[in-house]
Write a protein that holds these residues in place. Sequence first.
Motif, PDB file in Angstrom:
ATOM      1  N   ASP A  38      -5.202   2.039   4.342  1.00 12.49           N
ATOM      2  CA  ASP A  38      -4.492   1.014   5.129  1.00 12.49           C
ATOM      3  C   ASP A  38      -5.395  -0.197   5.332  1.00 12.49           C
ATOM      4  OD1 ASP A  38      -2.405   2.826   5.492  1.00 12.49           O
ATOM      5  OD2 ASP A  38      -3.101   3.468   7.477  1.00 12.49           O
ATOM      6  N   GLY A  59      -0.512   8.742   0.480  1.00 10.35           N
ATOM      7  CA  GLY A  59      -0.636   9.956  -0.323  1.00 10.35           C
ATOM      8  C   GLY A  59       0.682  10.596  -0.734  1.00 10.35           C
ATOM      9  N   THR A  60       1.632  10.717   0.211  1.00 12.69           N
ATOM     10  CA  THR A  60       2.905  11.354  -0.127  1.00 12.69           C
ATOM     11  C   THR A  60       3.677  10.487  -1.115  1.00 12.69           C
ATOM     12  OG1 THR A  60       2.894  11.911   2.210  1.00 12.69           O
ATOM     13  CG2 THR A  60       4.819  12.586   0.968  1.00 12.69           C
ATOM     14  N   PRO A  75       7.774  11.070  14.885  1.00 13.60           N
ATOM     15  CA  PRO A  75       9.102  11.657  14.688  1.00 13.60           C
ATOM     16  C   PRO A  75       9.057  13.126  14.286  1.00 13.60           C
ATOM     17  CG  PRO A  75       8.575  10.086  12.925  1.00 13.60           C
ATOM     18  CD  PRO A  75       7.495   9.957  13.953  1.00 13.60           C
ATOM     19  N   ARG A  76       7.889  13.606  13.877  1.00 14.60           N
ATOM     20  CA  ARG A  76       7.792  15.035  13.555  1.00 14.60           C
ATOM     21  C   ARG A  76       7.729  15.890  14.817  1.00 14.60           C
ATOM     22  NH1 ARG A  76       5.886  15.374   7.961  1.00 14.60           N
ATOM     23  NH2 ARG A  76       5.127  13.301   7.480  1.00 14.60           N
ATOM     24  N   LYS A 107       0.856  -1.189   0.000  1.00 13.83           N
ATOM     25  CA  LYS A 107       0.000   0.000   0.000  1.00 13.83           C
ATOM     26  C   LYS A 107       0.895   1.244   0.000  1.00 13.83           C
ATOM     27  CE  LYS A 107      -1.983   3.540   2.390  1.00 13.83           C
ATOM     28  NZ  LYS A 107      -1.520   4.410   3.472  1.00 13.83           N
ATOM     29  N   TYR A 140       3.725   1.180   2.721  1.00 10.84           N
ATOM     30  CA  TYR A 140       4.800   2.122   2.396  1.00 10.84           C
ATOM     31  C   TYR A 140       4.317   3.539   2.654  1.00 10.84           C
ATOM     32  CZ  TYR A 140       7.384  -1.635   0.175  1.00 10.84           C
ATOM     33  OH  TYR A 140       8.077  -2.788  -0.059  1.00 10.84           O
ATOM     34  N   THR A 141       5.121   4.286   3.421  1.00 13.14           N
ATOM     35  CA  THR A 141       4.695   5.631   3.782  1.00 13.14           C
ATOM     36  C   THR A 141       5.874   6.600   3.775  1.00 13.14           C
ATOM     37  OG1 THR A 141       3.471   6.905   5.447  1.00 13.14           O
ATOM     38  CG2 THR A 141       4.797   5.068   6.263  1.00 13.14           C
ATOM     39  N   ASP A 142       5.700   7.773   4.417  1.00 12.27           N
ATOM     40  CA  ASP A 142       6.766   8.776   4.361  1.00 12.27           C
ATOM     41  C   ASP A 142       7.699   8.721   5.564  1.00 12.27           C
ATOM     42  OD1 ASP A 142       4.982   9.713   6.209  1.00 12.27           O
ATOM     43  OD2 ASP A 142       4.556  11.604   5.205  1.00 12.27           O
ATOM     44  N   VAL A 143       7.536   7.729   6.420  1.00  9.01           N
ATOM     45  CA  VAL A 143       8.514   7.465   7.487  1.00  9.01           C
ATOM     46  C   VAL A 143       8.941   6.006   7.336  1.00  9.01           C
ATOM     47  CG1 VAL A 143       7.983   9.102   9.341  1.00  9.01           C
ATOM     48  CG2 VAL A 143       6.532   7.108   9.045  1.00  9.01           C
ATOM     49  N   GLY A 197       9.064   3.515   9.293  1.00  8.28           N
ATOM     50  CA  GLY A 197       8.560   2.516  10.223  1.00  8.28           C
ATOM     51  C   GLY A 197       7.730   3.178  11.297  1.00  8.28           C
ATOM     52  N   TYR A 214       7.535   4.562  14.950  1.00  3.92           N
ATOM     53  CA  TYR A 214       8.491   5.142  15.884  1.00  3.92           C
ATOM     54  C   TYR A 214       7.924   5.142  17.307  1.00  3.92           C
ATOM     55  CZ  TYR A 214      11.938   6.723  12.485  1.00  3.92           C
ATOM     56  OH  TYR A 214      12.937   6.770  11.553  1.00  3.92           O
ATOM     57  N   SER A 266      -1.906   7.896  16.995  1.00  8.48           N
ATOM     58  CA  SER A 266      -0.801   7.786  16.022  1.00  8.48           C
ATOM     59  C   SER A 266      -1.370   7.396  14.676  1.00  8.48           C
ATOM     60  CB  SER A 266       0.197   6.711  16.454  1.00  8.48           C
ATOM     61  OG  SER A 266       0.789   7.078  17.646  1.00  8.48           O
ATOM     62  N   LYS A 267      -1.317   8.324  13.727  1.00  5.76           N
ATOM     63  CA  LYS A 267      -2.052   8.036  12.496  1.00  5.76           C
ATOM     64  C   LYS A 267      -1.245   7.225  11.483  1.00  5.76           C
ATOM     65  CE  LYS A 267      -1.033  11.986   9.632  1.00  5.76           C
ATOM     66  NZ  LYS A 267      -1.497  12.836   8.582  1.00  5.76           N
ATOM     67  N   VAL A 268      -0.086   6.734  11.890  1.00  7.37           N
ATOM     68  CA  VAL A 268       0.733   5.985  10.932  1.00  7.37           C
ATOM     69  C   VAL A 268      -0.009   4.760  10.371  1.00  7.37           C
ATOM     70  CG1 VAL A 268       2.014   4.797  12.785  1.00  7.37           C
ATOM     71  CG2 VAL A 268       3.033   4.993  10.521  1.00  7.37           C
TER      72      VAL A 268
END
Length: 407
Positions: free
Chosen positions: A154, A10-11, A183-184, A7, A172-175, A177, A179, A208-210
């Motif tokens: 997701d 968006g980024t 991390p922002r 998956k 697959y995302t913009d981080v 894994g 954390y 945590s929206k990851v």
Amino acid sequence: MALIVQKYGGTSVGSVERIQAVAARVQRWRNDGHDVVVVVSAMSGETNRLIALAEEIQPEPTARELDVLLSTGEQVTTALLSMALHSLGCSAVSLNGGQVRVLTDTAHTKARIKSIDKERIQSHLQQGAVVVVAGFQGVDQDNNITTLGRGGSDTTAVALAAALSASECQIYTDVDGVYTTDPRVVGNARRLDKITFEEMLEMSSLGSKVLQIRAVEFAGKYAVPLRVLSSFEEGPGTLITLEDESTVEAPVISGIAFNRDEAKLTVVGIPDIPGVAYRILGPISDANIEVDVIVQNVAEDNTTDLTFTVHRNDMARAAEILQNTAEQLGASEVRTDDKIAKLSIVGVGMRSHAGVASKMFGALAQDNVNIQLITTSEIKISVVVDEKFLELAVRSLHEAFELDQAV
Ligand code: ADP
Ligand code: ASP
Ligand code: MG
């Protein structure tokens, strides 16, 4: 040779170049001999843009029509990714939710998946094609388009992986894994090699929206091997594991989640008699407003106070209902506050360790962060604080529990 569901958020599909990079990655998996089903989100910002358009026309858009609108975002990226694969010489076909037949209930904008037909996907796979599926969408039994709630791609991915008995579902995302915390917000947050389903479920439900919470629920229920990885760099990512694999030396705390989306309502001076909580919260739930933290005080002078939190978007409506009930009950006052935030520490190791709460409260006290509400469960402790202290509080807890240190 395995079947992999991937998956891309968006980024990761946010521009033509990024879509081409995704195509190249998918092709590498194909070249290694795997069958690949890809789920895509809309390009980053697109779903928000569509919602804003709708709200310009209708402040509270008709839910059915909103779903027709929102589902277009994901349809765009399925077609573009398929074209990008074709231009690499890789066979691919795009399918929207209705074409797969992702059957959902009828709850527009927050539908739940009931079943997935796998025949059409399987037949494309057998013909050697990569199947690119639109995330976040399905159809109800009358073929009305539905969407699965924000972050719902997701869930599409995990549900497809479960239906197809995939070897792994890769998010697959913009981080790179999951954390210890966002991390922002905390620069030295640490990537976790693995986290249990149970902990991930708490992290997601606490803000945590990851990963969307329903995706984690699904993965746990159907034992889908789930991994969060970066679409920009290679790496092992974070594996979401079954508990028995990782509890032996589980750290006491695995992560910190937080949520700025809640608001607090308090009704003061209510009579301390049976049935009061029901009379207060019943009408709130009848209005389909979800209540999160609930705290009732010890009675004094035969009256008590009740405080609860709801989603910020629901505060005005909840306050109106509460005002009405308060008058009926002869309560003295209703107070509301939408400048709050909830933060939570999460860890299965908490079960076997004492003193976690006092360590948490001690760290917050040292930074002069006032705690407004506290709730606990076996593997989490949540506190509500003034929103302006949130980042300070998260950083201070991250340090107190030494989450930046490798275990
Ligand atoms: P996608 O568009 O790929 O679905 P999301 O924005 O939904 O991506 O989720 C990824 C984001 O989640 C990250 O950019 C990060 O800011 C945020 N996030 C919040 N908590 C965490 C965490 N504990 N670990 C990793 N990322 C987190
Ligand atoms: N595009 C939808 C959203 O922004 C679904 C997703 O990205 O998972 O919420
Ligand atoms: Mg997401």
